[in-house]
Design an enzyme around this catalytic site. Structure first.
Site, PDB file in Angstrom:
ATOM      1  N   CYS A   1      46.199  52.264  47.650  1.00  0.00           N
ATOM      2  CA  CYS A   1      45.576  50.933  47.601  1.00  0.00           C
ATOM      3  C   CYS A   1      45.026  50.525  48.964  1.00  0.00           C
ATOM      4  O   CYS A   1      44.004  49.824  49.037  1.00  0.00           O
ATOM      5  CB  CYS A   1      46.582  49.902  47.123  1.00  0.00           C
ATOM      6  SG  CYS A   1      47.418  50.363  45.591  1.00  0.00           S
TER       7      CYS A   1
ATOM      8  N   CYS B   1      42.039  53.827  39.534  1.00  0.00           N
ATOM      9  CA  CYS B   1      42.754  52.687  38.949  1.00  0.00           C
ATOM     10  C   CYS B   1      41.802  51.588  38.487  1.00  0.00           C
ATOM     11  O   CYS B   1      42.232  50.640  37.835  1.00  0.00           O
ATOM     12  CB  CYS B   1      43.752  52.117  39.957  1.00  0.00           C
ATOM     13  SG  CYS B   1      42.964  51.455  41.423  1.00  0.00           S
TER      14      CYS B   1
ATOM     15  N   CYS C   1      45.226  45.247  42.190  1.00  0.00           N
ATOM     16  CA  CYS C   1      46.672  45.042  42.196  1.00  0.00           C
ATOM     17  C   CYS C   1      47.091  44.218  43.420  1.00  0.00           C
ATOM     18  O   CYS C   1      46.289  43.963  44.314  1.00  0.00           O
ATOM     19  CB  CYS C   1      47.373  46.391  42.212  1.00  0.00           C
ATOM     20  SG  CYS C   1      47.161  47.255  43.767  1.00  0.00           S
TER      21      CYS C   1
HETATM   22 FE1  FES Z   1      44.349  50.035  42.271  1.00  0.00          FE
HETATM   23 FE2  FES Z   1      46.255  49.312  43.883  1.00  0.00          FE
HETATM   24  S1  FES Z   1      46.474  50.113  41.896  1.00  0.00           S
HETATM   25  S2  FES Z   1      44.165  49.484  44.336  1.00  0.00           S
END
Ligand code: FES
Length: 128
Positions: free
Chosen positions: A102, A33, A58
């Site tokens: 995450c 991500c 996020c």
């Molecule tokens: Fe990347 Fe949560 S979407 S750490």
């Protein structure tokens, strides 16, 4: 979709910042991500006496890093190594399925920092 605990840590993250003269600094990123955390530890006598971090990511990444920091503050290195992503997510009352990874960012960063402190890379050993 987030628990009250997640929202609370996201809105008011604990221990944000950086430490001058830390014993160890580690940056960990999630290639999936693009989120990343930079973690600073102050260690005295195998106890984490201070932890600070900067996190780019996020809401769940911010909340989990905040919670993880509170879980290891004042704890021994052995205890810090036992902080897993499941424990961090559990302490926050759970995370949505698509946000489970995450919590891994914070737990991985803390374990990486402790491991680096205990087993510094060769160049750091020879440089000091
Ligand atoms: Fe990347 Fe949560 S979407 S750490």
């Amino acid at each position: 979709m987030y628990t009250d605990k997640v929202m609370e840590h996201f809105s008011n993250p604990r221990n944000v910042g950086q430490i001058e003269n830390p014993n160890v600094v580690v940056k960990v990123g999630d290639p999936g991500c693009g989120d990343a955390v930079l973690i600073f530890l102050k260690i005295d006598n195998n106890i984490i006496t201070d932890i600070k971090y900067k996190v780019y990511g996020c809401g769940a990444a911010i909340a989990t890093t905040s919670m993880a920091s509170t879980m290891v503050m004042g704890k021994s290195l052995d205890e810090a190594l036992e902080v897993t992503d499941e424990k961090v997510a559990g302490a926050l009352g759970g995370l949505p399925e698509n946000k489970q990874h995450c919590s891994n960012l914070a737990a991985t960063a803390i374990r990486a920092a402790v491991t680096r402190y205990l087993h510094p890379p060769e160049e750091e050993v020879s440089a000091s």
